[in-house]
Design an enzyme around this catalytic site. Structure first.
Site, PDB file in Angstrom:
ATOM      1  N   GLN B 127       0.821  -1.202   0.000  1.00 14.74           N
ATOM      2  CA  GLN B 127       0.000   0.000   0.000  1.00 14.74           C
ATOM      3  C   GLN B 127       0.860   1.259   0.000  1.00 14.74           C
ATOM      4  O   GLN B 127       1.684   1.440   0.909  1.00 14.74           O
ATOM      5  CB  GLN B 127      -0.872  -0.011   1.260  1.00 14.74           C
ATOM      6  CG  GLN B 127      -1.776   1.193   1.387  1.00 14.74           C
ATOM      7  CD  GLN B 127      -2.305   1.341   2.794  1.00 14.74           C
ATOM      8  OE1 GLN B 127      -1.588   1.150   3.758  1.00 14.74           O
ATOM      9  NE2 GLN B 127      -3.575   1.696   2.925  1.00 14.74           N
ATOM     10  N   GLY B 128       0.684   2.097  -1.005  1.00 16.92           N
ATOM     11  CA  GLY B 128       1.450   3.341  -1.072  1.00 16.92           C
ATOM     12  C   GLY B 128       0.607   4.543  -0.699  1.00 16.92           C
ATOM     13  O   GLY B 128       0.198   5.312  -1.568  1.00 16.92           O
ATOM     14  N   SER B 130       1.010   6.364   2.895  1.00 14.30           N
ATOM     15  CA  SER B 130       1.790   7.285   3.731  1.00 14.30           C
ATOM     16  C   SER B 130       3.019   7.808   2.998  1.00 14.30           C
ATOM     17  O   SER B 130       3.601   7.135   2.151  1.00 14.30           O
ATOM     18  CB  SER B 130       2.263   6.569   4.999  1.00 14.30           C
ATOM     19  OG  SER B 130       1.157   6.225   5.777  1.00 14.30           O
ATOM     20  N   GLU B 245     -14.177  -3.713   6.100  1.00 12.71           N
ATOM     21  CA  GLU B 245     -13.581  -4.483   7.196  1.00 12.71           C
ATOM     22  C   GLU B 245     -13.711  -3.766   8.532  1.00 12.71           C
ATOM     23  O   GLU B 245     -12.953  -4.003   9.445  1.00 12.71           O
ATOM     24  CB  GLU B 245     -12.084  -4.756   6.932  1.00 12.71           C
ATOM     25  CG  GLU B 245     -11.824  -5.682   5.767  1.00 12.71           C
ATOM     26  CD  GLU B 245     -12.221  -7.114   6.029  1.00 12.71           C
ATOM     27  OE1 GLU B 245     -11.988  -7.595   7.148  1.00 12.71           O
ATOM     28  OE2 GLU B 245     -12.793  -7.744   5.135  1.00 12.71           O
ATOM     29  N   SER B 370      -3.812   6.909  13.164  1.00 12.27           N
ATOM     30  CA  SER B 370      -3.383   6.806  14.560  1.00 12.27           C
ATOM     31  C   SER B 370      -4.597   6.878  15.492  1.00 12.27           C
ATOM     32  O   SER B 370      -5.667   7.349  15.098  1.00 12.27           O
ATOM     33  CB  SER B 370      -2.420   7.945  14.898  1.00 12.27           C
ATOM     34  OG  SER B 370      -3.123   9.171  14.888  1.00 12.27           O
ATOM     35  N   ASN B 371      -4.403   6.418  16.712  1.00 13.79           N
ATOM     36  CA  ASN B 371      -5.526   6.456  17.653  1.00 13.79           C
ATOM     37  C   ASN B 371      -5.967   7.894  17.935  1.00 13.79           C
ATOM     38  O   ASN B 371      -7.138   8.134  18.229  1.00 13.79           O
ATOM     39  CB  ASN B 371      -5.167   5.710  18.937  1.00 13.79           C
ATOM     40  CG  ASN B 371      -5.205   4.206  18.720  1.00 13.79           C
ATOM     41  OD1 ASN B 371      -5.309   3.732  17.584  1.00 13.79           O
ATOM     42  ND2 ASN B 371      -5.143   3.442  19.800  1.00 13.79           N
ATOM     43  N   GLU B 372      -5.025   8.824  17.816  1.00 16.25           N
ATOM     44  CA  GLU B 372      -5.417  10.232  17.973  1.00 16.25           C
ATOM     45  C   GLU B 372      -6.375  10.625  16.842  1.00 16.25           C
ATOM     46  O   GLU B 372      -7.375  11.307  17.066  1.00 16.25           O
ATOM     47  CB  GLU B 372      -4.177  11.146  17.955  1.00 16.25           C
ATOM     48  CG  GLU B 372      -3.348  11.104  19.235  1.00 16.25           C
ATOM     49  CD  GLU B 372      -2.517   9.830  19.364  1.00 16.25           C
ATOM     50  OE1 GLU B 372      -2.318   9.128  18.359  1.00 16.25           O
ATOM     51  OE2 GLU B 372      -2.076   9.538  20.494  1.00 16.25           O
TER      52      GLU B 372
END
Lengths: 361, 385
Positions: B127-128, B130, B245, B370-372
């Protein structure tokens, strides 16, 4: 067997009546007026509650009830919890009536339960500290009961008590008229009427004791706890909603405080806690239908632990984010917080249930 | 661990999964997975092929594209059993990410060309998304594509590309219009890793592995037929992908597997009855139960026709918090036994991968948004803040 079924028509109907009732009778100023009554008075809305079917909801149909499953009364109990009602609906209907319907013989059920379900008599279960049974001893043909329970919800106006007693390591139920006990009415921190109940050598003919009802007693304790947990979930949800409204409206540094990321993350965590609490209530409620008492108890204990944690976390942030208003008596927040304090100590606290869970296979 | 999915039809399905895994999974691979050791490409491939022969590799795909036709509930059960029985995870970037995107948005030719090769694992996708400077803030990505005859010339770099060393294709988000609002000028393109101008550099991680990579794209030609859907719609597709998902995002199977392992460690070291350890284990079991109960509750609502919204972000937050918490408990149980390097002679087999897993799983709260970011999604999209 856990399916997370959505509320049935009947469950939604009960919830609707509860919502209407709370809106009509439980605005904060109406509630303040109710609080000025003596705790030992018969609760002012009791007859109406009986009429609405709340007292019979979880009692099997052949015992005169609606025969709803525990999961189906969750939405109603959530509303009653969030509505901060002062009547002991859960204690009487779930803690006492639903349990008695399973402990008594069919003849006794019809005779003894009818006045309770009709709202003509208020009867509650009395056990010792942390739900431990009250000690009994045999004297001739009599049982003699001695013990005390510090804060029995619903006991202030009760006409009779069902005492969970223990004799020779075996538990039994003993009904005593309220006047046989020393009852000291009080209000709990959240305003609910309760009473200290002291049994000082109360004597009852031994053949009136109902023994061999262990399963019903365990079931009743778990069912009452599920009711408490559903109320808790309702209160947690109400705190979350109130806080959400508040942070959207309250401005600081030129914008609503809900625009600050640190506040958003706290609100997101509060939302997560609410959702997990609701899931666990429904899980515990559905587990009540299992024939496997150990499985049932384990899941109910799990729910108690998780919901205690959620309650504590939500309480902390709800007050914090309301700032000074959060510690005032003017908003519902403070009252909801006090109800949470009571609810999280009712039916066994977190530590006791974490222990029961860890011990379960 | 308490199984909540325990209706009679659930048990039958569970048994079917178990029987297959018992018969097919190579014991050496199973041992590696159960110890949490890093896996080689062949470990993944062999298992993928067994699952492919059975027709089970793509539980999330519609049956007409090769999915097994499982209900969401069955998918959760299968996931749980696979973890319980220590099967290697199936390489997810083809099956769970680009596959569903192509099914929904890809051209007929793209579907015919790529989907069968994803099912068979002839193609391994990475997967490209980030980039340096565009991680969780994906909309800031800078890899650009410039129009040329019959296609696009792509230049820039991608990072944190998991298992790119195993992959022969990469799906990329690239900026096709720098003039518009940042989310609106992004497209999704499929790039052959062997195409001229593509190069890779492994990134060494603190856990000692190099499962992630940097990818450099230097004037790589991408023909028009390898652009997914419409130009400048890449952001929409990427978001749809993240919705896919969603109910699996809590990682319940993974958490249960890990909890069982931590319990074994506690028993083996005589800490099973230690009040602090057993209370922590019980609390984690309850945490997992709450995530599972929430997943099932959302699932029941979804099956009753309610659209799932961003509230599933809570499953990612809590799932990863629990998994990371469990790796901390593993460390506490292992004590100094966790300290030797996994491969070294002093490593105690029971705890050989404990430190590795603790370090490796710091990524859980960082990747996949991220969780943030997840909390910000909850705040913005669910709570309206």
């Amino acid at each position: 067997m856990i399916r997370f079924e959505l509320p049935t028509e009947e469950a939604l109907l009960l919830k609707d009546t509860a919502e209407r009732f709370v809106a009509d009778h439980y605005a904060l100023e109406q509630r303040a007026k109710a609080l000025s009554a003596a705790p030992g008075d018969v609760p002012r809305h009791w007859a109406e509650m009986a009429e609405l079917g709340w007292l019979v909801a979880c009692v099997p149909e052949d015992a005169g009830g609606l025969g709803l499953t525990p999961a189906q009364i969750v939405p109603m109990m959530e509303v009653l919890g969030a509505g901060l009602i002062l009547e002991p609906v859960g204690a009487v209907s779930l803690g006492c009536a639903a349990m008695l319907a399973r402990a008594l013989s069919p003849d006794d059920v019809a005779e003894r339960l009818a006045p309770v379900l009709a709202g003509e008599a208020i009867e509650v279960v009395v056990a010792g500290r942390d739900g431990a049974p009250i000690a009994a001893r045999r004297e001739g043909g009599n049982l003699v009961l001695s013990g005390a329970s510090p804060a029995v919800i619903g006991a202030a106006a009760a006409t009779a008590f069902w005492v969970v007693a223990e004799l020779d390591g075996s538990r039994m139920l003993v009904r005593i008229p309220a006047e046989d006990a020393a009852v000291t009415p009080c209000r709990l921190v959240d305003g609910q009427a309760a009473a200290q109940v002291v049994l000082d050598d109360v004597t009852v003919p031994a053949d009136e004791a109902i023994s061999g009802c262990h399963a019903a007693l365990d079931f009743g304790a778990d069912l009452a706890l599920v009711g408490v947990l559903a109320e808790t979930s309702g209160v947690i949800d109400a705190l979350h909603k109130a806080t959400l409204d508040y942070v959207k409206m309250r401005e600081q540094f030129g914008r609503p405080i809900g625009r600050f990321q640190v506040v958003q993350h706290k609100m997101a965590d509060m939302f997560i806690a609410c959702e997990e609490a609701r899931s666990m209530v429904l899980l515990a409620a559905e587990a009540m239908e299992s024939k496997d008492a150990a499985f049932r108890g384990k899941l109910v204990s799990a729910a108690r632990v998780k919901i205690s944690d959620a309650a504590r976390a939500v309480l902390r942030d709800a007050v914090q984010l309301h700032g000074g208003m959060g510690v005032s008596d003017e908003l519902a927040v403070g009252h909801l917080v006090k109800r949470l304090l009571v609810l999280t100590q009712t039916g066994g606290n977190r530590a006791a249930h974490l222990k029961r869970f860890a011990k379960a296979a | 661990m308490t199984d909540l999915l325990n209706a009679p039809e659930d048990s039958a399905f569970r048994a079917e999964i178990r029987a297959f895994v018992e018969a097919e999974l190579d014991p050496a691979t199973r041992a590696k997975v159960s110890r949490g050791s890093p896996l080689a490409r062949e470990d993944f491939l062999r298992w993928h092929q067994s699952m492919h022969r059975k027709g089970w590799v793509a539980p999330g795909w519609p049956a007409e594209h090769g999915g097994p036709g499982w209900s969401a509930r069955q998918r959760l059960i299968a996931d749980e059993e696979m973890f319980r029985l220590h099967t290697p995870p199936l390489p997810g970037f083809g099956l769970k990410m680009i596959g569903p995107i192509l099914i929904r948005f890809g051209s007929r030719e793209q579907q015919q060309r790529f989907l069968p090769r994803i099912l068979s694992c002839e193609d391994w996708w990475c997967q490209g998304f980030s980039e340096p400077g565009a991680g969780s803030d994906l909309a800031s990505l800078r890899t650009r594509a410039v129009r040329t005859d019959g296609g696009w010339l792509v230049s820039g770099s991608k990072t944190w590309t998991t298992y790119a060393q195993y992959a022969n294709w990469i799906f990329c988000l690239v900026r096709t219009d720098p003039e518009v609002k940042k989310q609106q000028g992004i497209s999704m393109m499929l790039i052959d890793m062997a195409a001229p101008g593509v190069s890779r550099r492994p990134i060494r991680l603190m856990d000692g592995t190099d499962e992630v990579n940097e990818i450099f794209l230097d004037n790589v030609f991408v023909p028009d037929d390898l652009v997914v859907g419409e130009i400048n719609m890449g952001w929409t597709y990427a978001k749809a992908l993240l919705e896919h998902e969603r109910l699996g995002i809590g990682g319940i199977g993974r958490s249960k597997h890990l909890l069982a392992r931590v319990r074994e460690m506690a028993e083996a070291t005589g800490l099973g009855d230690d009040p602090e350890i057993s209370a922590r284990l019980a609390a984690f079991e309850i945490d997992i139960m709450a995530i599972e109960a929430t997943t099932l509750r959302l699932l029941a609502a979804a099956e009753a026709g309610r659209t799932l919204g961003a509230e599933t972000s809570l499953l990612k937050v809590r799932g990863t918090e629990v998994q990371q918490g469990l790796t901390e408990l593993m460390l506490d149980i292992a004590g100094p036994a966790a300290l030797p390097e996994s491969a070294g002679d002093c490593a105690d087999a029971l705890f050989a991968n404990v430190a590795y897993q603790f370090l490796n799983w710091r990524k859980l709260s960082i990747y996949g948004g991220s969780n943030e970011i997840q909390r910000s999604i909850l705040a913005g999209q669910v709570l309206g803040l």
